[in-house]
Write an enzyme that holds these catalytic residues in place. Structure first.
Site, PDB file in Angstrom:
ATOM      1  N   ARG A 167     -24.241  -4.489 -23.251  1.00 53.66           N
ATOM      2  CA  ARG A 167     -23.070  -4.480 -22.376  1.00 53.66           C
ATOM      3  C   ARG A 167     -22.125  -3.350 -22.790  1.00 53.66           C
ATOM      4  O   ARG A 167     -22.168  -2.865 -23.927  1.00 53.66           O
ATOM      5  CB  ARG A 167     -22.338  -5.820 -22.450  1.00 53.66           C
ATOM      6  CG  ARG A 167     -23.180  -7.035 -22.051  1.00 53.66           C
ATOM      7  CD  ARG A 167     -22.377  -8.309 -22.273  1.00 53.66           C
ATOM      8  NE  ARG A 167     -23.100  -9.504 -21.852  1.00 53.66           N
ATOM      9  CZ  ARG A 167     -23.866 -10.235 -22.666  1.00 53.66           C
ATOM     10  NH1 ARG A 167     -23.997  -9.883 -23.947  1.00 53.66           N
ATOM     11  NH2 ARG A 167     -24.494 -11.315 -22.223  1.00 53.66           N
ATOM     12  N   LYS A 191     -21.194 -11.923 -26.358  1.00 55.13           N
ATOM     13  CA  LYS A 191     -20.149 -12.852 -25.932  1.00 55.13           C
ATOM     14  C   LYS A 191     -20.033 -13.992 -26.932  1.00 55.13           C
ATOM     15  O   LYS A 191     -21.022 -14.490 -27.464  1.00 55.13           O
ATOM     16  CB  LYS A 191     -20.483 -13.406 -24.544  1.00 55.13           C
ATOM     17  CG  LYS A 191     -20.396 -12.353 -23.437  1.00 55.13           C
ATOM     18  CD  LYS A 191     -20.666 -12.967 -22.087  1.00 55.13           C
ATOM     19  CE  LYS A 191     -20.507 -11.943 -20.968  1.00 55.13           C
ATOM     20  NZ  LYS A 191     -20.763 -12.526 -19.634  1.00 55.13           N
ATOM     21  N   HIS A 280     -22.926  -1.540 -16.328  1.00 53.69           N
ATOM     22  CA  HIS A 280     -23.752  -2.742 -16.181  1.00 53.69           C
ATOM     23  C   HIS A 280     -24.988  -2.471 -15.326  1.00 53.69           C
ATOM     24  O   HIS A 280     -25.982  -3.190 -15.429  1.00 53.69           O
ATOM     25  CB  HIS A 280     -22.919  -3.879 -15.578  1.00 53.69           C
ATOM     26  CG  HIS A 280     -23.198  -5.207 -16.194  1.00 53.69           C
ATOM     27  ND1 HIS A 280     -22.806  -5.536 -17.473  1.00 53.69           N
ATOM     28  CD2 HIS A 280     -23.862  -6.294 -15.727  1.00 53.69           C
ATOM     29  CE1 HIS A 280     -23.195  -6.761 -17.753  1.00 53.69           C
ATOM     30  NE2 HIS A 280     -23.849  -7.244 -16.714  1.00 53.69           N
ATOM     31  N   ARG A 283     -27.741  -1.830 -17.564  1.00 54.98           N
ATOM     32  CA  ARG A 283     -28.249  -3.086 -18.147  1.00 54.98           C
ATOM     33  C   ARG A 283     -29.208  -3.768 -17.167  1.00 54.98           C
ATOM     34  O   ARG A 283     -30.258  -4.289 -17.568  1.00 54.98           O
ATOM     35  CB  ARG A 283     -27.064  -3.978 -18.493  1.00 54.98           C
ATOM     36  CG  ARG A 283     -27.416  -5.306 -19.168  1.00 54.98           C
ATOM     37  CD  ARG A 283     -26.121  -5.922 -19.700  1.00 54.98           C
ATOM     38  NE  ARG A 283     -26.212  -7.350 -19.913  1.00 54.98           N
ATOM     39  CZ  ARG A 283     -26.657  -7.906 -21.032  1.00 54.98           C
ATOM     40  NH1 ARG A 283     -27.099  -7.144 -22.021  1.00 54.98           N
ATOM     41  NH2 ARG A 283     -26.672  -9.218 -21.168  1.00 54.98           N
ATOM     42  N   HIS A 306     -29.043 -13.419 -23.379  1.00 53.74           N
ATOM     43  CA  HIS A 306     -28.674 -14.475 -22.438  1.00 53.74           C
ATOM     44  C   HIS A 306     -28.984 -15.850 -23.014  1.00 53.74           C
ATOM     45  O   HIS A 306     -30.046 -16.046 -23.615  1.00 53.74           O
ATOM     46  CB  HIS A 306     -29.439 -14.317 -21.118  1.00 53.74           C
ATOM     47  CG  HIS A 306     -28.999 -13.155 -20.297  1.00 53.74           C
ATOM     48  ND1 HIS A 306     -29.802 -12.537 -19.379  1.00 53.74           N
ATOM     49  CD2 HIS A 306     -27.810 -12.493 -20.256  1.00 53.74           C
ATOM     50  CE1 HIS A 306     -29.154 -11.547 -18.808  1.00 53.74           C
ATOM     51  NE2 HIS A 306     -27.940 -11.504 -19.320  1.00 53.74           N
ATOM     52  N   TYR A 315     -30.692 -10.886 -13.366  1.00 48.01           N
ATOM     53  CA  TYR A 315     -30.539  -9.507 -13.784  1.00 48.01           C
ATOM     54  C   TYR A 315     -31.772  -8.668 -13.481  1.00 48.01           C
ATOM     55  O   TYR A 315     -31.761  -7.461 -13.649  1.00 48.01           O
ATOM     56  CB  TYR A 315     -30.284  -9.446 -15.298  1.00 48.01           C
ATOM     57  CG  TYR A 315     -28.842  -9.598 -15.685  1.00 48.01           C
ATOM     58  CD1 TYR A 315     -28.175  -8.591 -16.354  1.00 48.01           C
ATOM     59  CD2 TYR A 315     -28.139 -10.753 -15.387  1.00 48.01           C
ATOM     60  CE1 TYR A 315     -26.852  -8.732 -16.725  1.00 48.01           C
ATOM     61  CE2 TYR A 315     -26.818 -10.910 -15.746  1.00 48.01           C
ATOM     62  CZ  TYR A 315     -26.184  -9.891 -16.415  1.00 48.01           C
ATOM     63  OH  TYR A 315     -24.869 -10.036 -16.782  1.00 48.01           O
TER      64      TYR A 315
END
Length: 335
Positions: A167, A191, A280, A283, A306, A315
């Site tokens: 990211r 994250k 993104h 990505r 993820h 994605y």
């Protein structure tokens, strides 16, 4: 009166709403226990305080969370749509309220999680437009002076975004010691401060080495000119062209996510890609191209960091012809 993205002219009440204390307590939990990013905390504060203000002004009798009913939440979401917010923005508001109520129920502030009774607005399914492998190779192989202010740095940025699938915030958060040369990997903080090791491919490693040599020279020149000494002076892997803030308290000259977005967009447009390309997008391309070349979806999930496989599936994209080819090649009844 609701404070929302669509109503920036509205002012915050001078006195906090009755439920503001519970919002602050929840945000402290997110920060201290879950390690949520500043971006996440700001977004949750905005959504939850807007909801608290709405309750205070439209339902003044509600002074505790246990008095909130699911109809209050549903009416609030309807009002957001009336005020011009998109379904996606409304869904994000509901997600914040649901998360808050989950915590409220777990900490016994409410007896029932009424937010779980409210349905999420149905969102249109948009697949991100992903450049082809050939298009990405063209961009990666032609980062030079006509398109980049610092070619070696900007090429390294593209190589890590596309070659590692990280990211934008993960990229700008990288430090020098996050590059594990011996293991041919980089340590990425995702994250919720979750860490993962991502393989560092040959092209990315080569681009990084070329950039690091120039980075050291620039930092040494800056340090010598300003302080009379040589040295790296900052842990940040990617630094700004002007090295602004270097030497000041807390100043790392670290490149910002906004700057990375501008760099990616400029390089993409100059090489014939769509104007809506952003970090993104690379990505998305990372996951999609891996899948096209036969990578296992679970492996892609790990590489992207993820938690849920369903997120990875969003994605990645496969054309109908590719799906048919996989079916014809693998299903016993297809032959």
């Amino acid at each position: 009166m609701i404070i929302s993205d669509a109503e920036q002219d509205l002012t915050v009440p001078t006195t906090p709403p009755p439920l503001a204390g519970l919002v602050d307590e929840y945000l402290r939990m997110l920060q201290n226990e879950r390690g949520s990013s500043e971006h996440t905390l700001r977004a949750y504060r905005r959504e939850l305080m807007d909801f608290a203000v709405y309750l205070a002004e439209r339902h003044a009798a509600i002074v505790s969370a246990d008095q909130i009913e699911h109809l209050h939440i549903r009416t609030y979401l309807g009002l957001l749509l009336e005020r011009g917010l998109s379904k996606a923005s409304t869904a994000r508001a509901l997600a914040a309220i649901r998360s808050w109520f989950k915590w409220l129920a777990r900490t016994a502030h409410v007896q029932q999680n009424v937010a779980s009774l409210v349905a999420t607005p149905r969102l249109p399914k948009h697949l991100p437009r992903v450049p082809s492998i050939e298009q990405m190779n063209r961009v990666m192989d032609t980062v030079d002076d006509d398109a980049a202010s610092w070619p070696s740095r900007d090429k390294a940025i593209l190589e890590l975004l596309y070659g590692c699938g990280i990211r934008n915030a993960e990229l700008t958060g990288l430090n020098l010691n996050d590059i594990h040369w011996a293991n041919e990997a980089i340590l990425v903080r995702g994250k919720g401060q979750k860490q993962r090791l991502v393989p560092l491919g040959d092209a990315a490693a080569q681009a990084l080495r070329a950039y690091l040599g120039e980075r050291a020279a620039r930092l040494n020149a800056k340090s010598e000119a300003k302080f009379g000494t040589k040295g790296p002076a900052t842990p940040a892997l990617f630094v700004s062209l002007q090295l602004r803030g270097l030497g000041k308290p807390g100043g790392e000259a670290r490149l910002t996510t906004r700057s990375v977005g501008r760099i990616v967009k400029r390089l993409a447009i100059l090489r014939g890609l769509s104007a809506d390309v952003h970090p993104h997008t690379l990505r998305h391309a990372f996951g999609t191209h891996l899948l096209e070349e036969g990578a296992d979806l679970r492996a892609i999930q790990e590489l992207l960091g993820h938690e849920r496989l369903s997120t990875t599936q969003r994605y990645t994209q496969l054309t109908t012809s590719q799906l048919e080819a996989v079916y014809d090649r693998t299903h016993p009844r297809a032959r």
